[in-house]
Scaffold this motif. Structure first.
Motif, PDB file in Angstrom:
ATOM      1  N   UNK A   1       7.831  -4.714   7.937  1.00 16.42           N
ATOM      2  CA  UNK A   1       6.826  -3.660   8.043  1.00 16.42           C
ATOM      3  C   UNK A   1       5.517  -4.139   7.419  1.00 16.42           C
ATOM      4  N   UNK A   2       4.428  -3.557   7.846  1.00  9.66           N
ATOM      5  CA  UNK A   2       3.116  -3.903   7.305  1.00  9.66           C
ATOM      6  C   UNK A   2       2.947  -3.263   5.939  1.00  9.66           C
ATOM      7  N   UNK A   3       2.253  -3.969   5.035  1.00  6.60           N
ATOM      8  CA  UNK A   3       1.944  -3.440   3.705  1.00  6.60           C
ATOM      9  C   UNK A   3       0.499  -3.764   3.358  1.00  6.60           C
ATOM     10  N   UNK A   4       0.065  -3.229   2.246  1.00  4.73           N
ATOM     11  CA  UNK A   4      -1.289  -3.519   1.768  1.00  4.73           C
ATOM     12  C   UNK A   4      -1.461  -4.978   1.356  1.00  4.73           C
ATOM     13  N   UNK A   5      -0.361  -5.725   1.248  1.00  5.05           N
ATOM     14  CA  UNK A   5      -0.430  -7.151   0.932  1.00  5.05           C
ATOM     15  C   UNK A   5       0.052  -7.998   2.106  1.00  5.05           C
ATOM     16  N   UNK A   6      -0.016  -7.422   3.319  1.00  2.57           N
ATOM     17  CA  UNK A   6       0.401  -8.138   4.515  1.00  2.57           C
ATOM     18  C   UNK A   6       1.805  -7.777   4.937  1.00  2.57           C
TER      19      UNK A   6
ATOM     20  N   UNK B   1      -1.021   4.928   7.671  1.00  5.04           N
ATOM     21  CA  UNK B   1      -1.374   3.532   7.925  1.00  5.04           C
ATOM     22  C   UNK B   1      -1.883   2.821   6.666  1.00  5.04           C
ATOM     23  N   UNK B   2      -1.730   1.497   6.675  1.00 10.04           N
ATOM     24  CA  UNK B   2      -2.139   0.690   5.526  1.00 10.04           C
ATOM     25  C   UNK B   2      -3.629   0.866   5.233  1.00 10.04           C
ATOM     26  N   UNK B   3      -4.456   1.013   6.272  1.00 11.21           N
ATOM     27  CA  UNK B   3      -5.893   1.187   6.018  1.00 11.21           C
ATOM     28  C   UNK B   3      -6.174   2.484   5.255  1.00 11.21           C
ATOM     29  N   UNK B   4      -5.359   3.505   5.466  1.00 11.21           N
ATOM     30  CA  UNK B   4      -5.494   4.733   4.674  1.00 11.21           C
ATOM     31  C   UNK B   4      -5.095   4.485   3.223  1.00 11.21           C
ATOM     32  N   UNK B   5      -4.052   3.650   3.023  1.00  8.84           N
ATOM     33  CA  UNK B   5      -3.623   3.323   1.659  1.00  8.84           C
ATOM     34  C   UNK B   5      -4.787   2.712   0.879  1.00  8.84           C
ATOM     35  N   UNK B   6      -5.566   1.849   1.535  1.00  6.87           N
ATOM     36  CA  UNK B   6      -6.693   1.197   0.860  1.00  6.87           C
ATOM     37  C   UNK B   6      -7.738   2.224   0.426  1.00  6.87           C
ATOM     38  N   UNK B   7      -7.993   3.208   1.268  1.00 12.67           N
ATOM     39  CA  UNK B   7      -8.946   4.266   0.903  1.00 12.67           C
ATOM     40  C   UNK B   7      -8.389   5.111  -0.240  1.00 12.67           C
ATOM     41  N   UNK B   8      -7.095   5.401  -0.175  1.00 13.76           N
ATOM     42  CA  UNK B   8      -6.442   6.191  -1.230  1.00 13.76           C
ATOM     43  C   UNK B   8      -6.497   5.442  -2.554  1.00 13.76           C
ATOM     44  N   UNK B   9      -6.350   4.114  -2.503  1.00 10.85           N
ATOM     45  CA  UNK B   9      -6.366   3.308  -3.730  1.00 10.85           C
ATOM     46  C   UNK B   9      -7.656   3.509  -4.509  1.00 10.85           C
ATOM     47  N   UNK B  10      -8.774   3.697  -3.796  1.00  8.53           N
ATOM     48  CA  UNK B  10     -10.048   3.923  -4.481  1.00  8.53           C
ATOM     49  C   UNK B  10     -10.014   5.240  -5.246  1.00  8.53           C
ATOM     50  N   UNK B  11      -9.429   6.270  -4.643  1.00 10.56           N
ATOM     51  CA  UNK B  11      -9.295   7.559  -5.330  1.00 10.56           C
ATOM     52  C   UNK B  11      -8.386   7.430  -6.554  1.00 10.56           C
ATOM     53  N   UNK B  12      -7.296   6.674  -6.396  1.00  9.23           N
ATOM     54  CA  UNK B  12      -6.346   6.497  -7.504  1.00  9.23           C
ATOM     55  C   UNK B  12      -7.024   5.782  -8.663  1.00  9.23           C
ATOM     56  N   UNK B  13      -7.799   4.739  -8.350  1.00 15.20           N
ATOM     57  CA  UNK B  13      -8.528   4.019  -9.401  1.00 15.20           C
ATOM     58  C   UNK B  13      -9.512   4.943 -10.107  1.00 15.20           C
TER      59      UNK B  13
ATOM     60  N   UNK C   1       3.086   0.705   4.897  1.00  9.94           N
ATOM     61  CA  UNK C   1       2.588   1.686   5.850  1.00  9.94           C
ATOM     62  C   UNK C   1       3.684   1.974   6.869  1.00  9.94           C
ATOM     63  N   UNK C   2       4.315   3.125   6.758  1.00  8.41           N
ATOM     64  CA  UNK C   2       5.492   3.437   7.589  1.00  8.41           C
ATOM     65  C   UNK C   2       5.093   4.340   8.748  1.00  8.41           C
ATOM     66  N   UNK C   3       4.129   3.883   9.543  1.00 11.39           N
ATOM     67  CA  UNK C   3       3.578   4.761  10.574  1.00 11.39           C
ATOM     68  C   UNK C   3       4.582   5.105  11.666  1.00 11.39           C
ATOM     69  N   UNK C   4       5.544   4.212  11.918  1.00 14.05           N
ATOM     70  CA  UNK C   4       6.558   4.526  12.925  1.00 14.05           C
ATOM     71  C   UNK C   4       7.784   5.201  12.316  1.00 14.05           C
ATOM     72  N   UNK C   5       7.715   5.490  11.006  1.00 14.23           N
ATOM     73  CA  UNK C   5       8.779   6.182  10.269  1.00 14.23           C
ATOM     74  C   UNK C   5      10.084   5.385  10.217  1.00 14.23           C
ATOM     75  N   UNK C   6       9.999   4.090  10.542  1.00 17.01           N
ATOM     76  CA  UNK C   6      11.212   3.268  10.610  1.00 17.01           C
ATOM     77  C   UNK C   6      11.927   3.195   9.269  1.00 17.01           C
ATOM     78  N   UNK C   7      11.185   2.923   8.211  1.00 15.93           N
ATOM     79  CA  UNK C   7      11.810   2.769   6.898  1.00 15.93           C
ATOM     80  C   UNK C   7      12.320   4.121   6.395  1.00 15.93           C
ATOM     81  N   UNK C   8      11.531   5.164   6.617  1.00 17.58           N
ATOM     82  CA  UNK C   8      11.955   6.504   6.196  1.00 17.58           C
ATOM     83  C   UNK C   8      13.271   6.897   6.841  1.00 17.58           C
ATOM     84  N   UNK C   9      13.452   6.522   8.099  1.00 18.78           N
ATOM     85  CA  UNK C   9      14.709   6.822   8.796  1.00 18.78           C
ATOM     86  C   UNK C   9      15.830   5.908   8.316  1.00 18.78           C
ATOM     87  N   UNK C  10      15.544   4.615   8.164  1.00 20.95           N
ATOM     88  CA  UNK C  10      16.569   3.670   7.711  1.00 20.95           C
ATOM     89  C   UNK C  10      17.161   4.089   6.369  1.00 20.95           C
TER      90      UNK C  10
END
Length: 219
Positions: A14-19, A73-85, A98-107
């Motif tokens: 799956x895609x992540x904020x670190x690739x 999506x991962x790009x949203x995570x990056x925007x959220x990270x600014x708020x968290x900081x 970024x679990x946009x297809x819900x694959x990991x949540x289902x697994x």
């Protein structure tokens, strides 16, 4: 699928904020904490991600890899990270899936396997079950599963305490009593006979009942 303690943690790519990551390869035989979030830009999760970022050195010291998940999506995570900081003082310093297809949540049984579609249009309310903690051992087995409600922030000091207990058990034939913390007495597991305990715990132990023996914390 309902995951149980002792099951092999499901693998995924799956895609992540670190690739992109292949989970089992990324875990690399280490202890892992996977903790999940139902939606980006949610208030309780914002505080949790900042807390884990501040505690990252404690996880590192224990040889534990931390990875977060949110269905957005991962790009949203990056925007959220600014708020968290901005609000928590520290941005996430670990990968966020970024679990946009819900694959990991289902697994991982956080959403029903027949959930249709992806993350687009879903809300924190209908993703409320995606607030879990999984602790995974180096052999890839699941050692702990916690599910939290939307309104209760997770206690990551407790997560660290549990990891300390599990790592101690993995290294020595001991269990930990209620409210145990590092440095306190531990319990010799019933599978260890008194004869074997003499070599394993040369400093001795206290027998409270035949099934309850305590000793100083090893190591």
């Amino acid at each position: 699928m309902t995951l149980k303690l002792g099951d092999i943690a499901p693998d995924f790519t799956q895609d992540t904020t670190e690739g992109p990551i292949h989970f089992h390869d990324w875990a690399d035989g280490k202890w892992v904490v996977l903790f999940s979030h139902p939606k980006d830009f949610t208030p309780v999760c914002t505080t949790e991600l900042g807390t884990v970022a501040r505690l990252k050195p404690e996880f590192d010291r224990r040889g534990v890899k931390v990875i977060g998940l949110s269905v957005d999506p991962v790009e949203n995570h990056a925007k959220w990270a600014a708020d968290i900081a901005e609000t928590q003082g520290t941005a996430p310093n670990f990968p966020m899936i970024g679990d946009t297809d819900l694959k990991v949540s289902k697994l991982y049984g956080m959403l029903p396997a027949d959930t249709a579609g992806g993350s687009d249009g879903r809300t924190a309310a209908n993703n409320a079950t995606v607030r879990n903690v999984f602790i995974i051992a180096p052999d890839k087995t699941i050692k702990l599963i916690l599910v939290y409600p939307m309104t209760t922030g997770r206690n990551f000091d407790e997560i660290l305490r549990v990891i300390d207990s599990m790592q101690l058990t993995a290294a020595h034939k001991v269990a930990t009593p209620a409210d145990w913390n590092q440095g306190q007495d531990v319990i010799i597991v019933p599978a260890v006979s008194d004869e074997d305990a003499k070599s394993l715990f040369p400093a001795g132990w206290t027998t409270h009942k035949p099934y309850l023996r305590t000793t100083k914390q090893p190591g």
